[in-house]
Motif scaffolding. Structure first.
Motif, PDB file in Angstrom:
ATOM      1  N   HIS A  46       0.796  -1.238   0.000  1.00  0.00           N
ATOM      2  CA  HIS A  46       0.000   0.000   0.000  1.00  0.00           C
ATOM      3  C   HIS A  46       0.826   1.283   0.000  1.00  0.00           C
ATOM      4  N   TYR A  47       1.965   1.279   0.685  1.00  0.00           N
ATOM      5  CA  TYR A  47       2.726   2.538   0.803  1.00  0.00           C
ATOM      6  C   TYR A  47       4.212   2.371   0.516  1.00  0.00           C
ATOM      7  N   PRO A  51       3.728   0.758  -4.796  1.00  0.00           N
ATOM      8  CA  PRO A  51       3.490   2.100  -5.343  1.00  0.00           C
ATOM      9  C   PRO A  51       4.765   2.822  -5.747  1.00  0.00           C
ATOM     10  N   ALA A  87      -1.279   8.743 -10.062  1.00  0.00           N
ATOM     11  CA  ALA A  87      -1.807   8.149  -8.824  1.00  0.00           C
ATOM     12  C   ALA A  87      -2.861   7.080  -9.148  1.00  0.00           C
ATOM     13  N   ALA A  88      -3.643   7.327 -10.195  1.00  0.00           N
ATOM     14  CA  ALA A  88      -4.678   6.345 -10.581  1.00  0.00           C
ATOM     15  C   ALA A  88      -4.009   5.058 -11.069  1.00  0.00           C
ATOM     16  N   GLN A  91      -2.750   3.173  -8.070  1.00  0.00           N
ATOM     17  CA  GLN A  91      -3.838   2.484  -7.363  1.00  0.00           C
ATOM     18  C   GLN A  91      -4.303   1.246  -8.125  1.00  0.00           C
ATOM     19  N   SER A  92      -4.286   1.326  -9.452  1.00  0.00           N
ATOM     20  CA  SER A  92      -4.770   0.160 -10.220  1.00  0.00           C
ATOM     21  C   SER A  92      -3.782  -1.011 -10.091  1.00  0.00           C
ATOM     22  N   ILE A  94      -1.879  -1.522  -7.424  1.00  0.00           N
ATOM     23  CA  ILE A  94      -2.113  -2.031  -6.054  1.00  0.00           C
ATOM     24  C   ILE A  94      -3.345  -2.934  -6.049  1.00  0.00           C
ATOM     25  N   ASP A  95      -4.428  -2.467  -6.696  1.00  0.00           N
ATOM     26  CA  ASP A  95      -5.683  -3.247  -6.697  1.00  0.00           C
ATOM     27  C   ASP A  95      -5.486  -4.618  -7.334  1.00  0.00           C
ATOM     28  N   GLN A  98      -3.528  -6.720  -4.966  1.00  0.00           N
ATOM     29  CA  GLN A  98      -4.311  -6.954  -3.740  1.00  0.00           C
ATOM     30  C   GLN A  98      -5.015  -8.321  -3.749  1.00  0.00           C
ATOM     31  N   SER A 167      -0.821   9.011  -3.385  1.00  0.00           N
ATOM     32  CA  SER A 167      -2.216   9.313  -3.726  1.00  0.00           C
ATOM     33  C   SER A 167      -2.428  10.806  -3.941  1.00  0.00           C
TER      34      SER A 167
END
Ligand SMILES: Cc1cc2nc3c(=O)[nH]c(=O)nc-3n(C[C@H](O)[C@H](O)[C@H](O)COP(=O)(O)OP(=O)(O)OC[C@H]3O[C@@H](n4cnc5c(N)ncnc54)[C@H](O)[C@@H]3O)c2cc1C
Length: 483
Positions: A46-47, A51, A87-88, A91-92, A94-95, A98, A167
């Motif tokens: 996540h961090y 990322p 940032a998007a 996140q994608s 990471i998703d 995940q 983010s």
């Protein structure tokens, strides 16, 4: 015999905790995993690693686009970066990852996943979200978090850490990065490449202070060439708020300097997540570096283990995963297995990358070990020339018996190149195998073969061998000499 709710309880759903939970449950061990955040995956997902490497890739592509002319391509007039798009993408990624670290996957493996902040009630019982559960064994894998250095004004002014930067919706116009370690360096270069004006403030007189100076200097030279400001050997004295940004006051060589920027990123240290755990209730010893463990990763309570960043040793995902495996051996198989970090690699993903396996010169000196150094430059590697990535070198550090103590690489794909050494050194494969193994041409990996060959060629191409061959086969010697 006491009857516990679980055979093993794991506190923390990051790299260390997930490794142990997945391994133990697949071995038939009734396993509980407690995570305080809403999702599993920990800092790395996540961090941290995920990322940051995604951001680095976006920054690298943008940088290469701006450098088009250097590759014989037309100059590109690029619009500025919209960080919300970057940032998007982060996140994608990471998703997508995940899914591997989801509750569903772990439940499928047999792990009971619960959410809440865990704290010990006694050495077998843990409380979270108003519930108490007991386990025969526990693993503490609560990781670490960024900590701001004690600089006057820092807390009042406010600053970003790795928890904020992935983010963002807007790229900062200018950024001061306090801390020139791996995280500070990676993020400084990425933001600079995306268009922020970046300065790094570092207390040490080199970046990446764990690394040998000559290796770090290759990264520093690349940073300077790309326009990143380096303020080394500095003592930060104060941080102040100014109109529209921040001001940092630092001292170097007795002189006071003041620099300003829109934003401040602090990457100057981490602290173990131990405070909320009420370790005293369980009789588990810890200090400011983390939970104290022996070489089998047992805490002061032999049925409570600790692994990953929280033990304050090597703060890497692969170290956490490795330590997780050691815990499984000791807690599940009950086989006494000790940690051995001799060939633990790491890599800083700047461009050029800087990777390390085993001892560098600094470590050899510190341990009073006599050593020799063998080097090969990327400048002499054909693929590096073709790629336009010739900065850097590989450095082999050998002991008196010419056995490797370590390998340091700064240059293109250094992390990938280190992997071959990790395998060879763990398998105790001699340098002659590395030197004689055929590597595909043209690859940067040939540098591994070349540096090993250099050590051996001094023996092969010696006067002694020449004279012996001449004597046996009557060779006539040189056919040409330059005057
Ligand atoms: C910006 C950045 C980049 C990085 N890049 C790399 C890289 O490229 N390669 C690499 O190897 N490493 C990298 N790292 C380091 C890596 O992220 C860590 O070493 C790794 O995440 C450690 O794993 P862990 O399991 O020990 O802890 P974590 O992954 O932090 O997991 C700990 C978990 O415990 C949970 N927790 C904490 N307290 C409690 C509690 N009381 N109860 C329940 N749950 C709790 C936390 O919420 C967290 O989910 C990077 C780190 C950062 C910050």
């Amino acid at each position: 015999m006491a009857d516990y709710d679980y055979d093993i309880g794991v506190i923390g759903g990051g790299a260390a905790g997930l490794t142990v939970a997945a391994g133990a449950s697949q071995l038939g061990v009734k396993t509980l995993l407690i995570e305080k955040e809403e999702k599993l995956g920990g800092d790395c997902l996540h961090y941290g690693c995920v990322p940051s490497k995604t951001l680095i890739k976006s920054a690298s592509v943008y940088h290469k686009m701006r450098m088009a002319e250097h590759y014989g391509l037309p100059k590109v007039d690029l619009p500025p970066v919209d960080f919300s798009q970057v940032a998007a993408r982060i996140q994608s990624v990471i998703d997508t990852i995940q899914v591997h670290d989801s509750e569903e996957r772990f439940c499928g493996l047999g792990v009971k996943v619960e959410y809440g902040e865990a704290a010990f009630v006694d050495d077998h019982v843990v409380e979270f979200g108003g519930k108490c559960v007991s386990a025969k064994f526990w693993l503490i894998a609560t990781g670490s978090e960024p900590v701001g250095p004690p600089i006057p004004g820092l807390e009042e002014v406010g600053y970003w850490t790795n928890k904020d930067i992935f983010s963002l919706q807007k790229l900062p116009k200018s950024l001061i990065v306090i801390g020139g370690g791996p995280i500070g360096c990676e993020m400084a270069q990425a933001f600079s490449r995306l268009g922020s004006e970046v300065r790094i403030l570092q207390r040490n007189c080199q970046l990446l202070s764990v690394e040998d100076k000559d290796m770090a200097e290759v990264v520093q030279a690349a940073f300077v060439k790309e326009g990143i400001g380096l303020d080394l050997c500095t003592k930060t004295q104060e941080v102040r708020k100014v109109d529209g940004g921040v001001e940092v006051v630092y001292e170097r060589d007795g002189e006071t300097h003041v620099i300003q920027a829109d934003k401040l990123l602090v990457a100057a240290g981490r602290k173990p997540n131990v405070e909320e755990l009420k370790l005293d209730n369980a009789g588990v010893e810890f200090d400011k570096r983390g939970v104290k463990v022996d070489n089998r990763l047992r805490t002061s309570q032999k049925h409570i283990f600790a692994a990953g960043d929280v033990i304050g040793k090597y703060q890497f995902t692969h170290a956490a995963g490795y330590e997780g495996g050691i815990v499984i051996s000791n807690a599940v198989f009950r086989l006494p297995r000790k940690v051995d970090y001799t060939w633990l690699p790491w890599c800083t993903y700047t461009e050029p990358e800087l990777a390390s396996v085993g001892m560098n010169e600094k470590a050899a000196k510190k341990n009073g070990i006599e050593y020799t150094v063998w080097q090969e430059n990327f400048m002499d590697n054909d693929r590096a020339q073709a790629e336009g990535a010739t900065a850097g070198k590989i450095k082999l550090v050998l002991n008196k018996k010419e056995k490797p103590l370590g390998v340091q690489i700064v240059g293109p794909h250094a992390g990938e190149l280190a992997a071959e050494w990790v395998a060879a050194l763990n398998a105790k494969i001699g340098l002659s195998f590395m030197a004689s193994a055929v590597h595909p041409y043209p690859t940067v990996s040939e540098i591994n073969k070349r540096v090993a060959g250099k050590v051996l060629s001094k023996k092969l191409f010696s006067d002694k061998v020449r004279k012996t061959l001449g004597f046996i086969f009557d060779y006539k010697g040189r056919a040409c000499t330059l005057d």
